[in-house]
Design a protein around this motif. Sequence first.
Motif, mmCIF file in Angstrom:
data_model
loop_
_atom_site.group_PDB
_atom_site.id
_atom_site.type_symbol
_atom_site.label_atom_id
_atom_site.label_comp_id
_atom_site.label_asym_id
_atom_site.label_seq_id
_atom_site.Cartn_x
_atom_site.Cartn_y
_atom_site.Cartn_z
ATOM 1 N N SER A 1 14.035 -11.893 11.091
ATOM 2 C CA SER A 1 15.340 -12.478 10.809
ATOM 3 C C SER A 1 16.495 -11.698 11.425
ATOM 4 O O SER A 1 17.630 -12.146 11.386
ATOM 5 C CB SER A 1 15.554 -12.597 9.303
ATOM 6 N N GLU A 2 16.193 -10.522 11.998
ATOM 7 C CA GLU A 2 17.218 -9.713 12.666
ATOM 8 C C GLU A 2 16.680 -9.201 13.993
ATOM 9 O O GLU A 2 15.483 -9.013 14.151
ATOM 10 C CB GLU A 2 17.570 -8.482 11.817
ATOM 11 N N PHE A 3 17.594 -8.973 14.920
ATOM 12 C CA PHE A 3 17.264 -8.350 16.195
ATOM 13 C C PHE A 3 18.036 -7.047 16.278
ATOM 14 O O PHE A 3 19.248 -7.030 16.058
ATOM 15 C CB PHE A 3 17.651 -9.248 17.376
ATOM 16 N N ASP A 4 17.362 -5.951 16.606
ATOM 17 C CA ASP A 4 18.008 -4.649 16.742
ATOM 18 C C ASP A 4 18.243 -4.323 18.205
ATOM 19 O O ASP A 4 17.502 -4.783 19.085
ATOM 20 C CB ASP A 4 17.130 -3.548 16.124
ATOM 21 N N ASN A 5 19.285 -3.522 18.464
ATOM 22 C CA ASN A 5 19.571 -3.012 19.805
ATOM 23 C C ASN A 5 19.654 -4.118 20.848
ATOM 24 O O ASN A 5 18.925 -4.120 21.841
ATOM 25 C CB ASN A 5 18.525 -1.969 20.213
ATOM 26 N N GLY B 1 15.649 -6.345 28.959
ATOM 27 C CA GLY B 1 16.141 -7.392 29.851
ATOM 28 C C GLY B 1 15.727 -8.800 29.454
ATOM 29 O O GLY B 1 16.249 -9.775 29.982
ATOM 30 N N SER B 2 14.777 -8.926 28.538
ATOM 31 C CA SER B 2 14.382 -10.252 28.065
ATOM 32 C C SER B 2 15.512 -10.830 27.215
ATOM 33 O O SER B 2 16.400 -10.095 26.767
ATOM 34 C CB SER B 2 13.085 -10.183 27.267
ATOM 35 N N TYR B 3 15.499 -12.127 27.021
ATOM 36 C CA TYR B 3 16.567 -12.733 26.237
ATOM 37 C C TYR B 3 16.088 -13.970 25.491
ATOM 38 O O TYR B 3 15.047 -14.551 25.794
ATOM 39 C CB TYR B 3 17.779 -13.055 27.099
ATOM 40 N N LYS B 4 16.882 -14.341 24.503
ATOM 41 C CA LYS B 4 16.695 -15.532 23.697
ATOM 42 C C LYS B 4 18.058 -16.201 23.585
ATOM 43 O O LYS B 4 19.075 -15.586 23.872
ATOM 44 C CB LYS B 4 16.228 -15.179 22.282
ATOM 45 N N THR B 5 18.058 -17.439 23.128
ATOM 46 C CA THR B 5 19.312 -18.063 22.736
ATOM 47 C C THR B 5 19.182 -18.505 21.290
ATOM 48 O O THR B 5 18.107 -18.923 20.837
ATOM 49 C CB THR B 5 19.703 -19.259 23.630
ATOM 50 N N LEU B 6 20.274 -18.379 20.567
ATOM 51 C CA LEU B 6 20.372 -18.838 19.187
ATOM 52 C C LEU B 6 21.393 -19.953 19.163
ATOM 53 O O LEU B 6 22.488 -19.810 19.722
ATOM 54 C CB LEU B 6 20.844 -17.704 18.277
ATOM 55 N N LEU C 1 9.970 -17.459 28.054
ATOM 56 C CA LEU C 1 8.702 -16.797 28.330
ATOM 57 C C LEU C 1 8.513 -16.606 29.827
ATOM 58 O O LEU C 1 9.006 -17.402 30.631
ATOM 59 C CB LEU C 1 7.567 -17.639 27.760
ATOM 60 N N ASP C 2 7.804 -15.579 30.207
ATOM 61 C CA ASP C 2 7.512 -15.344 31.631
ATOM 62 C C ASP C 2 6.265 -16.054 32.069
ATOM 63 O O ASP C 2 5.432 -16.406 31.346
ATOM 64 C CB ASP C 2 7.356 -13.839 31.899
ATOM 65 N N SER D 1 24.910 -22.690 21.904
ATOM 66 C CA SER D 1 24.015 -21.536 21.768
ATOM 67 C C SER D 1 24.713 -20.283 22.279
ATOM 68 O O SER D 1 25.710 -20.355 22.992
ATOM 69 C CB SER D 1 22.711 -21.760 22.541
ATOM 70 N N ARG D 2 24.154 -19.153 21.907
ATOM 71 C CA ARG D 2 24.614 -17.840 22.385
ATOM 72 C C ARG D 2 23.397 -17.056 22.855
ATOM 73 O O ARG D 2 22.338 -17.101 22.243
ATOM 74 C CB ARG D 2 25.319 -17.073 21.282
ATOM 75 N N LYS D 3 23.603 -16.335 23.953
ATOM 76 C CA LYS D 3 22.527 -15.547 24.558
ATOM 77 C C LYS D 3 22.453 -14.165 23.915
ATOM 78 O O LYS D 3 23.468 -13.490 23.768
ATOM 79 C CB LYS D 3 22.777 -15.412 26.058
ATOM 80 N N VAL D 4 21.236 -13.777 23.544
ATOM 81 C CA VAL D 4 20.958 -12.461 22.982
ATOM 82 C C VAL D 4 20.038 -11.745 23.973
ATOM 83 O O VAL D 4 18.927 -12.220 24.240
ATOM 84 C CB VAL D 4 20.269 -12.571 21.604
ATOM 85 N N THR D 5 20.502 -10.616 24.537
ATOM 86 C CA THR D 5 19.732 -9.878 25.537
ATOM 87 C C THR D 5 19.198 -8.595 24.925
ATOM 88 O O THR D 5 19.933 -7.833 24.292
ATOM 89 C CB THR D 5 20.602 -9.556 26.765
ATOM 90 N N PHE D 6 17.911 -8.343 25.141
ATOM 91 C CA PHE D 6 17.233 -7.172 24.598
ATOM 92 C C PHE D 6 17.257 -6.028 25.612
ATOM 93 O O PHE D 6 17.505 -6.239 26.801
ATOM 94 C CB PHE D 6 15.789 -7.539 24.223
ATOM 95 N N ALA D 7 16.983 -4.816 25.146
ATOM 96 C CA ALA D 7 17.040 -3.610 25.988
ATOM 97 C C ALA D 7 16.135 -3.725 27.218
ATOM 98 O O ALA D 7 16.450 -3.170 28.273
ATOM 99 C CB ALA D 7 16.678 -2.378 25.171
#
Length: 104
Positions: A2-6, A31-36, A103-104, A23-29
């Motif tokens: 339910s949460e994404f860190d960093n 370089g991968s990303y998701k949209t919410l 996904l890659d 939607s909004r883009k969430v980028t992980f350390a």
Amino acid sequence: MSEFDNVTVTREANVYFDGKVTSRKVTFADGSYKTLGIMMPGDYTFGTEKAELMEIMAGKLSYCLKGDSQWHDIQAGESFNVPAESSFDIKIIELVDYCCTYLD
């Protein structure tokens, strides 16, 4: 989860279909990303470049993948996969809160 860190969140929203889908883009350390995002009731068609996992956090919808004639009903707590370089039709029955993983 339910949460994404960093993560880094892109402040500007992606807005589609006259504001009925956002939607909004969430980028992980790494370089991968998701949209919410949120989808209001209506019928929409989305194209994909990468394969996607669509997780439904709240709401109800029906979807049909490109080349498939069967509609699938899903709701909060369920998910579906979309192949790369494809599209899908979606009918939002009640407001949908979603998380899209690329996904890659």
